[in-house]
Design an enzyme around this catalytic site. Structure first.
Site, PDB file in Angstrom:
ATOM      1  N   ASN A 133       0.614  -6.122 -10.119  1.00  0.00           N
ATOM      2  CA  ASN A 133      -0.146  -5.691  -8.933  1.00  0.00           C
ATOM      3  C   ASN A 133      -1.517  -6.348  -8.985  1.00  0.00           C
ATOM      4  O   ASN A 133      -2.001  -6.697 -10.067  1.00  0.00           O
ATOM      5  CB  ASN A 133      -0.311  -4.166  -8.951  1.00  0.00           C
ATOM      6  CG  ASN A 133      -1.087  -3.644  -7.744  1.00  0.00           C
ATOM      7  OD1 ASN A 133      -0.851  -4.079  -6.608  1.00  0.00           O
ATOM      8  ND2 ASN A 133      -2.016  -2.735  -7.980  1.00  0.00           N
TER       9      ASN A 133
ATOM     10  N   LEU B  18       3.990   4.526  -5.703  1.00  0.00           N
ATOM     11  CA  LEU B  18       5.372   4.370  -6.165  1.00  0.00           C
ATOM     12  C   LEU B  18       5.748   5.501  -7.127  1.00  0.00           C
ATOM     13  O   LEU B  18       4.916   5.971  -7.903  1.00  0.00           O
ATOM     14  CB  LEU B  18       5.521   3.013  -6.858  1.00  0.00           C
ATOM     15  CG  LEU B  18       5.222   1.824  -5.940  1.00  0.00           C
ATOM     16  CD1 LEU B  18       5.029   0.552  -6.752  1.00  0.00           C
ATOM     17  CD2 LEU B  18       6.336   1.658  -4.917  1.00  0.00           C
TER      18      LEU B  18
ATOM     19  N   MET C 246       0.815  -1.206   0.000  1.00  0.00           N
ATOM     20  CA  MET C 246       0.000   0.000   0.000  1.00  0.00           C
ATOM     21  C   MET C 246       0.858   1.270   0.000  1.00  0.00           C
ATOM     22  O   MET C 246       0.749   2.113   0.889  1.00  0.00           O
ATOM     23  CB  MET C 246      -0.957  -0.016   1.194  1.00  0.00           C
ATOM     24  CG  MET C 246      -1.811  -1.275   1.273  1.00  0.00           C
ATOM     25  SD  MET C 246      -2.768  -1.612  -0.219  1.00  0.00           S
ATOM     26  CE  MET C 246      -4.214  -0.630   0.118  1.00  0.00           C
ATOM     27  N   ARG C 247       1.723   1.387  -0.998  1.00  0.00           N
ATOM     28  CA  ARG C 247       2.509   2.609  -1.151  1.00  0.00           C
ATOM     29  C   ARG C 247       2.349   3.109  -2.584  1.00  0.00           C
ATOM     30  O   ARG C 247       2.298   2.313  -3.530  1.00  0.00           O
ATOM     31  CB  ARG C 247       4.013   2.347  -0.914  1.00  0.00           C
ATOM     32  CG  ARG C 247       4.367   1.895   0.472  1.00  0.00           C
ATOM     33  CD  ARG C 247       4.161   2.959   1.533  1.00  0.00           C
ATOM     34  NE  ARG C 247       4.873   4.198   1.252  1.00  0.00           N
ATOM     35  CZ  ARG C 247       4.625   5.344   1.888  1.00  0.00           C
ATOM     36  NH1 ARG C 247       3.686   5.405   2.814  1.00  0.00           N
ATOM     37  NH2 ARG C 247       5.300   6.430   1.588  1.00  0.00           N
TER      38      ARG C 247
ATOM     39  N   GLN D  86     -11.458 -14.991  -4.852  1.00  0.00           N
ATOM     40  CA  GLN D  86     -11.091 -15.086  -6.269  1.00  0.00           C
ATOM     41  C   GLN D  86      -9.700 -14.483  -6.531  1.00  0.00           C
ATOM     42  O   GLN D  86      -8.997 -14.915  -7.440  1.00  0.00           O
ATOM     43  CB  GLN D  86     -12.141 -14.396  -7.151  1.00  0.00           C
ATOM     44  CG  GLN D  86     -13.555 -14.913  -6.948  1.00  0.00           C
ATOM     45  CD  GLN D  86     -13.690 -16.420  -7.109  1.00  0.00           C
ATOM     46  OE1 GLN D  86     -12.952 -17.037  -7.881  1.00  0.00           O
ATOM     47  NE2 GLN D  86     -14.609 -17.019  -6.367  1.00  0.00           N
TER      48      GLN D  86
ATOM     49  N   LEU E 254      -1.413   5.277 -11.017  1.00  0.00           N
ATOM     50  CA  LEU E 254      -1.851   4.438  -9.893  1.00  0.00           C
ATOM     51  C   LEU E 254      -3.026   3.540 -10.292  1.00  0.00           C
ATOM     52  O   LEU E 254      -4.036   4.026 -10.820  1.00  0.00           O
ATOM     53  CB  LEU E 254      -2.270   5.329  -8.715  1.00  0.00           C
ATOM     54  CG  LEU E 254      -2.792   4.594  -7.473  1.00  0.00           C
ATOM     55  CD1 LEU E 254      -1.666   3.836  -6.788  1.00  0.00           C
ATOM     56  CD2 LEU E 254      -3.455   5.565  -6.517  1.00  0.00           C
TER      57      LEU E 254
ATOM     58  N   THR F 243       2.141   0.469 -14.083  1.00  0.00           N
ATOM     59  CA  THR F 243       2.617   1.638 -14.824  1.00  0.00           C
ATOM     60  C   THR F 243       2.615   2.820 -13.843  1.00  0.00           C
ATOM     61  O   THR F 243       2.055   2.712 -12.745  1.00  0.00           O
ATOM     62  CB  THR F 243       1.697   1.946 -16.024  1.00  0.00           C
ATOM     63  OG1 THR F 243       0.382   2.232 -15.512  1.00  0.00           O
ATOM     64  CG2 THR F 243       1.634   0.793 -17.004  1.00  0.00           C
TER      65      THR F 243
ATOM     66  N   HIS G 129      -5.451  -5.469  -7.748  1.00  0.00           N
ATOM     67  CA  HIS G 129      -6.291  -4.394  -7.216  1.00  0.00           C
ATOM     68  C   HIS G 129      -7.708  -4.931  -7.062  1.00  0.00           C
ATOM     69  O   HIS G 129      -8.212  -5.600  -7.972  1.00  0.00           O
ATOM     70  CB  HIS G 129      -6.256  -3.180  -8.152  1.00  0.00           C
ATOM     71  CG  HIS G 129      -7.052  -2.028  -7.627  1.00  0.00           C
ATOM     72  ND1 HIS G 129      -6.627  -1.254  -6.567  1.00  0.00           N
ATOM     73  CD2 HIS G 129      -8.264  -1.542  -7.977  1.00  0.00           C
ATOM     74  CE1 HIS G 129      -7.541  -0.339  -6.303  1.00  0.00           C
ATOM     75  NE2 HIS G 129      -8.543  -0.490  -7.145  1.00  0.00           N
TER      76      HIS G 129
END
Ligand code: GAR
Length: 210
Positions: A107, A93, A90-91, A173, A144, A141, A109
């Site tokens: 990632n 980048l 949870m940063r 899932q 965010l 990418t 999400h």
């Protein structure tokens, strides 16, 4: 044998699913390290119990995002990663960090991107009256919670859903699609054309859950 470095900030259930599936399916890969920005992240204990090297790079110890990201990249690079997996990391980048790992950083999400980037995705989906929710695995990418989509899982939003019940349905899932997507990367089964990620054998990249 590909080296995978997994970044977490908390519970690490997606990391666990990847570690377990890597072992049970005998991927040509090893989890080279699990790294957290928080020493209190529960997932670190699980990783250590499996004999996986762990490290903490505490973001609070750095004055700027750039300084934190530079140190994080240095620590990650020490494990010579072929793939960096963000699993509840949870940063936000910096662009420099993302470019350094471009094309080799995934990632997950908890929404059907491009809907609901950012936080509180399940609550926002309920409030918007969505009938479908889900999770997305994507290449990272600098934008965010955006980037070429590798896999998505969709689940229904039920009339009496709360943030808790919907997030539990989606998380189940997540634990299926994230290991699957990481395996595809490890097997070199993915192609990237502009913004579209395709599986070379045409395997479906959509999971409909319940
Ligand atoms: C997961 O639901 C993941 O999708 C989400 O955090 C949770 C981490 O759980 N990630 C994000 O919101 C990233 N924007 P876990 O630590 O048990 O894997």
């Amino acid at each position: 044998m590909k080296n995978i470095v997994i970044l977490i900030s908390g519970r690490g259930s997606n990391m666990e699913a990847i570690v377990d599936t890597c072992a049970s399916e005998q991927w040509p890969a090893r989890i080279a390290a699990v790294i957290s920005n928080k020493a209190s992240a529960g997932g670190l204990q699980f990783a250590a119990s499996r004999g996986i090297p762990t490290a903490v790079v505490d973001h609070k110890a750095f004055d700027t995002r750039e300084a934190f990201d530079a140190e994080l990249a240095r620590v990650i690079d020490g494990y010579q990663p072929d793939l960096v997996v963000l699993a509840g990391f949870m940063r936000i980048l910096t662009e420099g960090f993302v470019r350094h790992f471009e094309g080799r950083m995934l990632n997950i999400h908890p929404s059907l991107l491009p809907a609901f980037p950012g936080l509180h995705t399940h609550q926002r989906a309920i409030e918007a009256g969505c009938k479908l929710a889900g999770a997305t695995v994507h290449f990272v990418t600098p934008d965010l919670d955006h980037g070429p989509i590798v896999a998505q899982a969709a689940v229904p939003v039920l009339a009496n859903d709360t943030e808790t019940s919907l997030s539990a349905r989606v998380l189940k899932q997540e634990h299926v699609i994230y290991p699957r997507a990481v395996r595809w990367f490890v097997e070199d089964a993915l192609t990237l054309d502009q913004n579209r990620v395709m599986h070379k054998q045409g395997t479906t990249q959509l999971l409909i859950g319940d």
